[in-house]
Design an enzyme around this catalytic site. Structure first.
Site, PDB file in Angstrom:
ATOM      1  N   CYS A 161       0.849  -1.200   0.000  1.00  0.00           N
ATOM      2  CA  CYS A 161       0.000   0.000   0.000  1.00  0.00           C
ATOM      3  C   CYS A 161       0.884   1.250   0.000  1.00  0.00           C
ATOM      4  CB  CYS A 161      -0.932   0.006   1.208  1.00  0.00           C
ATOM      5  SG  CYS A 161      -2.296  -1.174   1.083  1.00  0.00           S
ATOM      6  N   HIS A 206      -0.620  -8.471   1.214  1.00  0.00           N
ATOM      7  CA  HIS A 206      -1.383  -7.723   0.211  1.00  0.00           C
ATOM      8  C   HIS A 206      -1.250  -8.597  -1.017  1.00  0.00           C
ATOM      9  CE1 HIS A 206      -2.395  -3.582  -1.666  1.00  0.00           C
ATOM     10  NE2 HIS A 206      -2.452  -4.461  -2.662  1.00  0.00           N
ATOM     11  N   HIS A 226      -0.575 -10.464  -4.252  1.00  0.00           N
ATOM     12  CA  HIS A 226       0.298 -10.128  -5.366  1.00  0.00           C
ATOM     13  C   HIS A 226       0.559 -11.373  -6.203  1.00  0.00           C
ATOM     14  CE1 HIS A 226       2.786 -11.131  -1.860  1.00  0.00           C
ATOM     15  NE2 HIS A 226       3.740 -11.527  -2.699  1.00  0.00           N
ATOM     16  N   HIS A 265       3.135 -13.114  -8.802  1.00  0.00           N
ATOM     17  CA  HIS A 265       4.494 -13.115  -9.335  1.00  0.00           C
ATOM     18  C   HIS A 265       4.400 -13.559 -10.791  1.00  0.00           C
ATOM     19  CE1 HIS A 265       6.661 -13.104  -5.373  1.00  0.00           C
ATOM     20  NE2 HIS A 265       5.486 -13.579  -4.982  1.00  0.00           N
TER      21      HIS A 265
END
Length: 113
Positions: free
Chosen positions: A7, A98, A100, A102
């Site tokens: 964030c 958070h 994500h 890859h």
């Protein structure tokens, strides 16, 4: 979320090598790459992981858009083939809470799973 490192990257409070940004997503190079190309794609909206997304009724279409963005960025990075990975939860290997994706590739040294 004020303590979330991703964030803070979204809010430009921490540096990152950004490779893509729109109203919904931010993509940047991983600081500890495991391959020649290693990009992280995150939603700007704080979503902890797939587990919490399901519990909190997050629109599942966001994940399809993230995967398609991964394909676009992989192609733009010169990859003919690539891998994607999502870790969910501490026991699933998630280190930053958070969500994500890859996107990585570029070497022939990755083991086939």
């Amino acid at each position: 979320m004020t303590s979330c490192i991703f964030c803070k990257i979204v809010n430009k409070e921490l540096p990152a090598t950004i490779v893509y940004e729109d109203d919904e997503f931010l993509a940047f190079n991983d600081i500890n790459p495991i391959d020649k190309v290693h990009i992280l794609i995150i939603p700007k909206q704080h979503i902890e992981n797939l587990i919490s997304a399901e519990k909190n009724g997050v629109d599942s279409e966001i994940f399809g858009r993230m995967l398609m963005l991964g394909t676009k960025l992989a192609k733009e990075s010169g990859l003919e083939g690539f891998r994607t990975m999502i870790n969910s939860g501490a026991s699933g290997g998630q280190e930053v809470f958070h969500i994500h994706f890859h996107v990585y590739g570029g070497s022939s040294q990755l083991k086939k799973i």
